[in-house]
Design a protein around this motif. Structure first.
Motif, mmCIF file in Angstrom:
data_model
loop_
_atom_site.group_PDB
_atom_site.id
_atom_site.type_symbol
_atom_site.label_atom_id
_atom_site.label_comp_id
_atom_site.label_asym_id
_atom_site.label_seq_id
_atom_site.Cartn_x
_atom_site.Cartn_y
_atom_site.Cartn_z
ATOM 1 N N ALA A 194 -80.280 -38.011 121.017
ATOM 2 C CA ALA A 194 -80.180 -39.219 121.715
ATOM 3 C C ALA A 194 -81.287 -39.188 122.738
ATOM 4 N N GLY A 195 -82.287 -38.258 122.779
ATOM 5 C CA GLY A 195 -83.222 -38.489 123.996
ATOM 6 C C GLY A 195 -83.279 -37.012 124.439
ATOM 7 N N ARG A 196 -84.333 -36.924 125.370
ATOM 8 C CA ARG A 196 -84.697 -35.849 126.147
ATOM 9 C C ARG A 196 -83.412 -35.035 126.822
ATOM 10 N N GLY A 197 -83.041 -33.883 126.476
ATOM 11 C CA GLY A 197 -82.106 -33.271 127.268
ATOM 12 C C GLY A 197 -80.435 -33.735 126.577
ATOM 13 N N ALA A 198 -80.574 -34.685 125.611
ATOM 14 C CA ALA A 198 -79.157 -34.964 125.229
ATOM 15 C C ALA A 198 -78.892 -33.953 124.132
ATOM 16 N N PRO A 199 -77.731 -33.630 123.812
ATOM 17 C CA PRO A 199 -77.283 -32.620 122.690
ATOM 18 C C PRO A 199 -77.738 -33.263 121.438
ATOM 19 N N THR A 200 -78.324 -32.501 120.564
ATOM 20 C CA THR A 200 -78.595 -32.736 118.981
ATOM 21 C C THR A 200 -77.171 -32.961 118.158
ATOM 22 N N PHE A 201 -77.397 -33.743 117.246
ATOM 23 C CA PHE A 201 -76.304 -34.050 116.285
ATOM 24 C C PHE A 201 -76.541 -33.653 115.201
ATOM 25 N N GLY A 202 -77.463 -33.227 114.577
ATOM 26 C CA GLY A 202 -77.851 -32.634 113.347
ATOM 27 C C GLY A 202 -79.483 -32.645 113.149
ATOM 28 N N LYS A 203 -80.021 -32.518 111.913
ATOM 29 C CA LYS A 203 -81.326 -32.449 111.548
ATOM 30 C C LYS A 203 -81.451 -33.154 110.537
ATOM 31 N N ASP A 204 -82.880 -33.277 110.149
ATOM 32 C CA ASP A 204 -83.109 -34.134 109.176
ATOM 33 C C ASP A 204 -84.701 -33.929 108.631
ATOM 34 N N ARG A 205 -85.298 -34.668 107.687
ATOM 35 C CA ARG A 205 -86.577 -34.411 107.039
ATOM 36 C C ARG A 205 -87.156 -35.570 106.623
ATOM 37 N N LEU A 206 -88.510 -35.528 107.063
ATOM 38 C CA LEU A 206 -89.439 -36.915 106.652
ATOM 39 C C LEU A 206 -90.343 -36.354 105.605
ATOM 40 N N GLU A 207 -90.659 -37.269 104.571
ATOM 41 C CA GLU A 207 -91.761 -36.727 103.567
ATOM 42 C C GLU A 207 -92.662 -37.682 103.513
ATOM 43 N N MET A 208 -93.870 -37.661 102.964
ATOM 44 C CA MET A 208 -94.930 -38.553 102.814
ATOM 45 C C MET A 208 -95.879 -37.868 101.693
ATOM 46 N N HIS A 209 -96.297 -38.528 100.814
ATOM 47 C CA HIS A 209 -97.385 -38.018 99.789
ATOM 48 C C HIS A 209 -98.420 -37.581 100.372
ATOM 49 N N GLU A 210 -98.920 -36.496 99.864
ATOM 50 C CA GLU A 210 -99.993 -35.640 100.830
ATOM 51 C C GLU A 210 -101.315 -36.292 100.610
ATOM 52 N N ASP A 211 -101.568 -37.062 99.932
ATOM 53 C CA ASP A 211 -102.791 -37.913 99.969
ATOM 54 C C ASP A 211 -102.526 -39.352 100.676
ATOM 55 N N ALA A 212 -101.437 -39.651 101.526
ATOM 56 C CA ALA A 212 -101.370 -40.992 101.929
ATOM 57 C C ALA A 212 -102.143 -41.308 103.114
ATOM 58 N N LEU A 213 -102.319 -40.329 103.867
ATOM 59 C CA LEU A 213 -103.153 -40.791 105.161
ATOM 60 C C LEU A 213 -104.445 -39.884 105.067
ATOM 61 N N ARG A 214 -105.682 -40.638 105.767
ATOM 62 C CA ARG A 214 -106.864 -39.803 105.979
ATOM 63 C C ARG A 214 -106.871 -39.045 107.147
#
Length: 190
Positions: A145-165
């Motif tokens: 919930a922000g800098r210094g706040a405890p973390t409550f898990g982890k996640d992952r984001l993905e994109m197509h490898e050719d989506a951005l130049r």
């Protein structure tokens, strides 16, 4: 017959009754058209801001105890408030030479896609793992919930490898009132 004539309209839904479109079905004039989304508000005033804020519902202790979730479904259900949100994004970034707009699953899609159309740039979805059909790249990040706040898990984001130049100028839109952890992960991925 053209693909669009094969759509059958039912009770509030559209059912595809034929093959998906291919480039041969799309008129070349359509591809070079002017975007259909345009900013309607010439100036965002305090009354309009208040109208949007009133459409944000706060859900206490969701998704975890101690967090207050800002539910935007009422904004999306109010066309004037929703349009105003899109207008604000477009006005802010129209002169910034943006080359792509990233939307983070899933509320980010709802805001990023119309902004991309209005800016006449590609929309790039950032998805949860395993949701993209082609070769993808991703980043793991911690939820908090922000800098210094405890973390409550982890996640992952993905994109197509050719989506951005490389070297492009990317606008990233997350759900507008999140904790920022996912947005930070998206910045790392870009």
């Amino acid at each position: 017959e053209a693909w669009d004539s094969q759509l059958i309209r039912g009770k509030g839904a559209i059912r595809d009754n034929g093959p998906s479109p291919t480039m041969s079905h799309i008129n070349k004039d359509f591809l070079s058209r002017t975007p259909s989304f345009r900013v309607r508000s010439s100036k965002i005033n305090e009354e309009e801001k208040l109208r949007v804020v009133e459409c944000v519902r706060i859900v206490r202790d969701f998704p975890k105890p101690g967090l207050n979730f800002k539910d935007l479904s009422l904004v999306l259900g109010n066309p004037d408030a929703y349009q105003l949100c899109i207008d604000v994004f477009v006005k802010r970034y129209v002169s910034k030479n943006i080359t792509a707009v990233v939307g983070i699953e899933c509320n980010g899609f709802v805001f990023a896609a119309p902004v991309a159309l209005a800016l006449d740039v590609p929309f790039v979805p950032f998805r949860k793992p395993g949701k993209l059909p082609c070769k993808s790249i991703g980043v793991d990040f911690k939820l908090g919930a922000g800098r210094g706040a405890p973390t409550f898990g982890k996640d992952r984001l993905e994109m197509h490898e050719d989506a951005l130049r490389r070297g492009g100028k990317v606008l990233i839109i997350d759900d507008m009132l999140g904790t920022g952890a996912t947005l930070k992960g998206a910045c790392e991925l870009v």
